[in-house]
Design an enzyme around this catalytic site. Structure first.
Site, PDB file in Angstrom:
ATOM      1  CG  HIS A  89      -7.384  11.415   2.459  1.00 38.24           C
ATOM      2  ND1 HIS A  89      -7.345  10.630   3.589  1.00 38.24           N
ATOM      3  CD2 HIS A  89      -6.967  10.613   1.463  1.00 38.24           C
ATOM      4  CE1 HIS A  89      -6.932   9.423   3.270  1.00 38.24           C
ATOM      5  NE2 HIS A  89      -6.714   9.389   1.975  1.00 38.24           N
ATOM      6  CD  GLU A 279     -10.002  -2.656  -0.081  1.00 41.07           C
ATOM      7  OE1 GLU A 279      -9.995  -1.453  -0.335  1.00 41.07           O
ATOM      8  OE2 GLU A 279      -9.837  -3.115   1.070  1.00 41.07           O
ATOM      9  CD  GLU A 425      -5.544   0.207  -2.240  1.00 42.63           C
ATOM     10  OE1 GLU A 425      -4.774   0.239  -1.254  1.00 42.63           O
ATOM     11  OE2 GLU A 425      -6.449   1.047  -2.423  1.00 42.63           O
ATOM     12  NE  ARG A 427     -11.110   0.282  -2.147  1.00 44.43           N
ATOM     13  CZ  ARG A 427      -9.915   0.794  -2.412  1.00 44.43           C
ATOM     14  NH1 ARG A 427      -9.636   1.214  -3.644  1.00 44.43           N
ATOM     15  NH2 ARG A 427      -8.989   0.901  -1.484  1.00 44.43           N
TER      16      ARG A 427
END
Length: 559
Positions: A89, A279, A425, A427
């Site tokens: 992954h 997030e 995204e 964070r």
């Protein structure tokens, strides 16, 4: 591609690698003298998005650490290289490089089948095999009243893979919050107390298992080793588990959430102050992100739904029909101009799905809100960077980045080009403070993007920025190169510093990632400090002088 064809392809990517038992005669011919007690098989390798693939490689799954040593010594004596494989992954070529031929002397060592032991080493530490998944680890900890402050969202990551690339979640202390013993706001690597790795032993002239304590200099390089080592087991410092509430919002405009500092309103920094854990998932060509806010909540809030298992966003984990149909048209008919439609469809699915699945306000043990990505989610490629800065400068970093991103995306669209069809995204985490390990003399992970700056000790925070898009999207690499050059130019060490996220895309040319020689050879080492970079590379070379653990890309990066 039809929706059915698209989903079938996604399912194939998500499947466990097909393992084909080896013909003993062929194995004996191609891998002479291979350890008899370790079964061999043929296997394909696929990274997360299928952009890096290799078919028919030799592979094995040692049953225990001593068998790993046998395999490594065989590889050294026969001129082979060993690549540890967990769940694959990842995006970057840290395990296998694209173009690796089936007859290449490369042996995959699967860790997830047997190197999965779990036991409590003490009331505040856990011993874990590096093949264990994050979901299994967190489930085990939860059963013993233990947990972590933050973790990566995919539960299928192996612990070894996560530690190799300083995997992280999203968390900084809220105003007035004190870090609890056994916890860290940095990467998972910062929780390691000791690790056992296969290393070269000059006195015996062979590779051996050696335990490295966190206060040893060699351990500092192994804590985040990028695949230039093979770790079989770790002991992690852990603390009391917490119940977390996660509230999702889709009603805050990006112009407000990512506004310049000092403008007030519902800014990302304001939520950091109140909760510490946020997030933002901002779909391309939309105005309101999917914004998640976690907060520590010992008792269930009245409006929250109690969740007893992870993965509570089924509309995200399983590709909806409307999204699958759009992706199918874009990839098969080259209808990339549908990117704005896809972005808005993804936003609509999220906004509606949060309501219909009662997942806009959930509460439960930390694992159940921290883990939310399954292998069946939409597979997209991603770049990744960490901006080191002070807590007070987080909003400025986010505002400068999102302003540039929005402007360039609009400029490309005006030319009929749509390089991004996924999301941005964002964070925010703390840095790797070795004191969090609670061990005198603990070393910082040398190659972690979250290692504290030697020249800016006041920096205490990292802003993580990722841009996601479908593999093969035209102009994506050129766009991401522009974005990367902007980050390097803007966050150059004054109020913030750009470091790369190892597992994702970086070092872009107009044609591909991991290819810009200046970024690979100069920018990345400089961002971590030339002295630390050289120290880490030297330790990894000394522990593996024959470069059994490596590949062509790592040879270029850590030369």
């Amino acid at each position: 591609m039809s929706r059915r064809g698209f989903l079938a392809g996604a399912a194939a990517l998500a499947a466990v690698p097909v393992l084909i038992a080896a013909d003993p005669a062929v194995a004996a011919q191609e891998l002479p003298e291979f350890p008899a007690d370790v079964a061999l098989y043929r296997s394909a390798y696929r990274n997360w998005v299928g952009e890096i693939t290799a078919d028919g490689l030799w592979a094995c799954a040692p049953a225990a650490a001593d068998q790993v040593v046998e395999v490594v010594n065989w590889a050294w004596r026969h001129g082979w290289r060993v690549r540890a494989r967990g769940s694959a992954h990842g995006w970057s070529p840290l395990t296998i490089t694209e173009g690796t031929a089936s007859d290449a002397p490369v042996l995959l060592v699967d860790t997830a089948l047997h190197l999965t032991g779990l036991s409590l080493d003490s009331a505040s530490s856990v011993r874990a095999g590096t093949g264990v998944t994050m979901e299994a680890l967190l489930t085990y900890l939860e059963a013993h009243g233990l947990g972590v402050t933050a973790a990566p969202a995919p539960g299928d990551l192996t612990l070894g893979g996560a530690l190799a690339v300083d995997a992280h979640g999203t968390a900084v202390p809220a105003q007035g919050e004190q870090r609890l013993p056994g916890h860290t706001y940095g990467s998972l690597s910062n929780l390691v107390l000791s690790l056992t790795a296969v290393v070269w032993d000059g006195s015996s002239g062979a590779y051996v298992l050696r335990r490295h304590e966190r206060d040893e200099a060699d351990c500092a390089a192994l804590l985040t080793h990028l695949g230039r080592a093979l770790v079989t087991e770790v002991v992690l410092r852990v603390g009391a588990n917490a119940d977390l509430r996660c509230v999702s919002r889709t009603d805050i405009p990006a112009s407000e959430l990512f506004a310049a500092p000092g403008t007030g309103g519902r800014t990302l920094a304001s939520y950091l102050d109140t909760s510490g854990r946020v997030e933002a998932i901002w779909f391309a060509f939309t105005e309101c992100p999917w914004f998640k806010v976690w907060s520590v909540a010992p008792t269930r809030p009245l409006t929250s739904r109690h969740v007893t298992s992870p993965y509570n966003y089924p509309f995200s984990d399983n590709v909806p029909t409307v999204v699958a149909d759009l992706v199918g048209r874009m990839t098969s008919d080259a209808a990339w101009y549908l990117a704005p439609v896809l972005g808005n469809a993804q936003y609509d699915v999220a906004a509606l799905g949060l309501v219909t699945t009662l997942s806009a306000d959930i509460w439960g043990p930390s694992k159940n809100t921290l883990l939310y990505i399954r292998p069946t989610t939409l597979r997209v490629t991603a770049n990744g960077y960490a901006m080191l800065t002070t807590r007070a400068q987080v909003q400025r970093v986010v505002a400068e980045f999102t302003s540039f991103y929005r402007e360039r995306l609009a400029a490309y669209a005006a030319l009929g080009r749509y390089p991004v069809n996924g999301s941005v995204e964002i964070r925010v985490t703390g840095l790797d403070d070795p004191a969090d390990a609670g061990l005198d003399g603990a070393r910082a992970p040398l190659l972690s993007a979250l290692r504290q700056s030697d020249t800016h000790p006041e920096w205490d925070t990292a802003v993580w920025l990722d841009v996601l898009t479908l593999p093969g999207t035209p102009y994506a690499e050129a766009f991401l190169r522009e974005l990367e050059q902007f980050l390097l130019r803007t966050f150059d060490g004054e109020h913030a510093l750009t470091r790369v996220e190892w597992s994702k895309g970086w070092a872009y040319t107009d044609e591909s990632a991991w290819s810009d020689e200046e970024v690979l050879g100069q920018t990345v080492p400089a961002s971590l400090g030339e002295a630390a970079w050289g120290q880490a590379a030297g330790i990894l070379d000394r522990l593996d002088p024959h470069r059994v653990f490596g590949n062509g890309f790592l040879d270029r990066l850590l030369h």
